[in-house]
Design a protein around this motif. Structure first.
Motif, PDB file in Angstrom:
ATOM      1  N   ARG A   1       0.836  -1.207   0.000  1.00 27.84           N
ATOM      2  CA  ARG A   1       0.000   0.000   0.000  1.00 27.84           C
ATOM      3  C   ARG A   1       0.868   1.254   0.000  1.00 27.84           C
ATOM      4  O   ARG A   1       0.560   2.231  -0.684  1.00 27.84           O
ATOM      5  N   LEU A   2       1.953   1.232   0.773  1.00 32.00           N
ATOM      6  CA  LEU A   2       2.864   2.378   0.807  1.00 32.00           C
ATOM      7  C   LEU A   2       3.502   2.601  -0.554  1.00 32.00           C
ATOM      8  O   LEU A   2       3.574   3.732  -1.044  1.00 32.00           O
ATOM      9  N   GLN A   3       3.936   1.545  -1.196  1.00 31.46           N
ATOM     10  CA  GLN A   3       4.559   1.671  -2.517  1.00 31.46           C
ATOM     11  C   GLN A   3       3.560   2.224  -3.537  1.00 31.46           C
ATOM     12  O   GLN A   3       3.898   3.110  -4.325  1.00 31.46           O
ATOM     13  N   THR A   4       2.347   1.712  -3.513  1.00 29.83           N
ATOM     14  CA  THR A   4       1.315   2.212  -4.432  1.00 29.83           C
ATOM     15  C   THR A   4       1.040   3.682  -4.177  1.00 29.83           C
ATOM     16  O   THR A   4       0.961   4.490  -5.107  1.00 29.83           O
ATOM     17  N   TRP A   5       0.915   4.057  -2.903  1.00 27.22           N
ATOM     18  CA  TRP A   5       0.654   5.451  -2.549  1.00 27.22           C
ATOM     19  C   TRP A   5       1.794   6.358  -3.028  1.00 27.22           C
ATOM     20  O   TRP A   5       1.551   7.416  -3.611  1.00 27.22           O
ATOM     21  N   MET A   6       3.036   5.950  -2.776  1.00 31.08           N
ATOM     22  CA  MET A   6       4.179   6.767  -3.195  1.00 31.08           C
ATOM     23  C   MET A   6       4.162   6.999  -4.707  1.00 31.08           C
ATOM     24  O   MET A   6       4.392   8.111  -5.173  1.00 31.08           O
ATOM     25  N   ASN A   7       3.886   5.942  -5.467  1.00 29.47           N
ATOM     26  CA  ASN A   7       3.899   6.064  -6.922  1.00 29.47           C
ATOM     27  C   ASN A   7       2.680   6.796  -7.467  1.00 29.47           C
ATOM     28  O   ASN A   7       2.778   7.489  -8.485  1.00 29.47           O
ATOM     29  N   ASP A   8       1.535   6.678  -6.790  1.00 28.73           N
ATOM     30  CA  ASP A   8       0.335   7.403  -7.225  1.00 28.73           C
ATOM     31  C   ASP A   8       0.403   8.890  -6.886  1.00 28.73           C
ATOM     32  O   ASP A   8       0.032   9.746  -7.694  1.00 28.73           O
ATOM     33  N   MET A   9       0.873   9.203  -5.685  1.00 27.32           N
ATOM     34  CA  MET A   9       0.883  10.593  -5.223  1.00 27.32           C
ATOM     35  C   MET A   9       2.102  11.377  -5.702  1.00 27.32           C
ATOM     36  O   MET A   9       2.039  12.593  -5.844  1.00 27.32           O
ATOM     37  N   PHE A  10       3.200  10.694  -5.952  1.00 26.80           N
ATOM     38  CA  PHE A  10       4.439  11.359  -6.358  1.00 26.80           C
ATOM     39  C   PHE A  10       5.046  10.654  -7.568  1.00 26.80           C
ATOM     40  O   PHE A  10       6.151  10.115  -7.491  1.00 26.80           O
ATOM     41  N   PRO A  11       4.328  10.619  -8.689  1.00 25.10           N
ATOM     42  CA  PRO A  11       4.872   9.933  -9.867  1.00 25.10           C
ATOM     43  C   PRO A  11       6.162  10.604 -10.331  1.00 25.10           C
ATOM     44  O   PRO A  11       6.330  11.827 -10.211  1.00 25.10           O
ATOM     45  N   LEU A  12       7.061   9.794 -10.830  1.00 24.40           N
ATOM     46  CA  LEU A  12       8.339  10.317 -11.309  1.00 24.40           C
ATOM     47  C   LEU A  12       8.201  10.835 -12.739  1.00 24.40           C
ATOM     48  O   LEU A  12       7.342  10.375 -13.493  1.00 24.40           O
ATOM     49  N   GLU A  13       9.052  11.800 -13.075  1.00 22.22           N
ATOM     50  CA  GLU A  13       9.044  12.329 -14.433  1.00 22.22           C
ATOM     51  C   GLU A  13       9.363  11.238 -15.443  1.00 22.22           C
ATOM     52  O   GLU A  13       8.762  11.170 -16.503  1.00 22.22           O
ATOM     53  N   ASP A  14      10.309  10.372 -15.097  1.00 18.40           N
ATOM     54  CA  ASP A  14      10.657   9.232 -15.941  1.00 18.40           C
ATOM     55  C   ASP A  14       9.691   8.099 -15.612  1.00 18.40           C
ATOM     56  O   ASP A  14       9.788   7.456 -14.578  1.00 18.40           O
ATOM     57  N   LYS A  15       8.742   7.859 -16.475  1.00 19.66           N
ATOM     58  CA  LYS A  15       7.685   6.870 -16.219  1.00 19.66           C
ATOM     59  C   LYS A  15       8.211   5.435 -16.147  1.00 19.66           C
ATOM     60  O   LYS A  15       7.505   4.539 -15.716  1.00 19.66           O
ATOM     61  N   ASN A  16       9.455   5.203 -16.563  1.00 17.52           N
ATOM     62  CA  ASN A  16      10.051   3.874 -16.479  1.00 17.52           C
ATOM     63  C   ASN A  16      10.611   3.587 -15.091  1.00 17.52           C
ATOM     64  O   ASN A  16      10.984   2.454 -14.795  1.00 17.52           O
ATOM     65  N   ASN A  17      10.701   4.600 -14.249  1.00 19.00           N
ATOM     66  CA  ASN A  17      11.206   4.461 -12.888  1.00 19.00           C
ATOM     67  C   ASN A  17      10.052   4.477 -11.911  1.00 19.00           C
ATOM     68  O   ASN A  17       9.050   5.145 -12.144  1.00 19.00           O
ATOM     69  N   LYS A  18      10.184   3.773 -10.813  1.00 20.34           N
ATOM     70  CA  LYS A  18       9.149   3.724  -9.773  1.00 20.34           C
ATOM     71  C   LYS A  18       9.799   3.796  -8.397  1.00 20.34           C
ATOM     72  O   LYS A  18      10.909   3.317  -8.198  1.00 20.34           O
ATOM     73  N   HIS A  19       9.087   4.393  -7.450  1.00 18.05           N
ATOM     74  CA  HIS A  19       9.497   4.310  -6.054  1.00 18.05           C
ATOM     75  C   HIS A  19       9.341   2.860  -5.622  1.00 18.05           C
ATOM     76  O   HIS A  19       8.504   2.129  -6.146  1.00 18.05           O
ATOM     77  N   GLN A  20      10.134   2.457  -4.636  1.00 15.41           N
ATOM     78  CA  GLN A  20      10.128   1.056  -4.223  1.00 15.41           C
ATOM     79  C   GLN A  20      10.071   0.957  -2.703  1.00 15.41           C
ATOM     80  O   GLN A  20      10.705   1.746  -2.000  1.00 15.41           O
ATOM     81  N   VAL A  21       9.331  -0.014  -2.209  1.00 13.28           N
ATOM     82  CA  VAL A  21       9.309  -0.324  -0.782  1.00 13.28           C
ATOM     83  C   VAL A  21       9.815  -1.749  -0.612  1.00 13.28           C
ATOM     84  O   VAL A  21       9.301  -2.674  -1.232  1.00 13.28           O
ATOM     85  N   ILE A  22      10.843  -1.902   0.210  1.00 15.21           N
ATOM     86  CA  ILE A  22      11.414  -3.212   0.492  1.00 15.21           C
ATOM     87  C   ILE A  22      10.944  -3.632   1.878  1.00 15.21           C
ATOM     88  O   ILE A  22      11.154  -2.911   2.857  1.00 15.21           O
ATOM     89  N   ASN A  23      10.284  -4.775   1.959  1.00  7.46           N
ATOM     90  CA  ASN A  23       9.765  -5.264   3.220  1.00  7.46           C
ATOM     91  C   ASN A  23      10.723  -6.303   3.790  1.00  7.46           C
ATOM     92  O   ASN A  23      10.874  -7.390   3.244  1.00  7.46           O
ATOM     93  N   VAL A  24      11.382  -5.944   4.890  1.00  8.43           N
ATOM     94  CA  VAL A  24      12.319  -6.866   5.535  1.00  8.43           C
ATOM     95  C   VAL A  24      11.781  -7.337   6.888  1.00  8.43           C
ATOM     96  O   VAL A  24      12.539  -7.801   7.733  1.00  8.43           O
TER      97      VAL A  24
END
Length: 85
Positions: A34-57
């Motif tokens: 949900r955090l990863q989806t929110w980050m990418n929906d609310m703060f999309p990157l200019e380069d659409k081929n790049n995405k914010h990432q959340v690593i769950n450890v």
């Protein structure tokens, strides 16, 4: 910084079974996803081929004491999962 929209941000979720998403289905409603989806929906990157990432450890049974003992292993695992750029 999320608001710059120039470089992807990598966030890390650490904790116990709740952070891991134990028993939660589908995967898309777990905290990290949900955090990863929110980050990418609310703060999309200019380069659409790049995405914010959340690593769950997160791991089952991870209280403060056990997390403290596992920090070196956790860091090594995290380092191997970080994107290169």
């Amino acid at each position: 910084k999320l608001s710059s929209r120039e470089r992807p941000v990598v966030a890390v979720v650490a904790g116990g079974s709740i952070s891991l998403g134990h028993g939660v289905t589908p995967d898309s409603v777990r905290y990290a996803e949900r955090l990863q989806t929110w980050m990418n929906d609310m703060f999309p990157l200019e380069d659409k081929n790049n995405k914010h990432q959340v690593i769950n450890v997160a791991a089952h049974g991870a209280d403060m004491c056990s997390m403290g003992k596992r920090l070196n292993i956790l860091y090594s695992d995290l380092s191997s999962r970080m994107p290169t750029s």
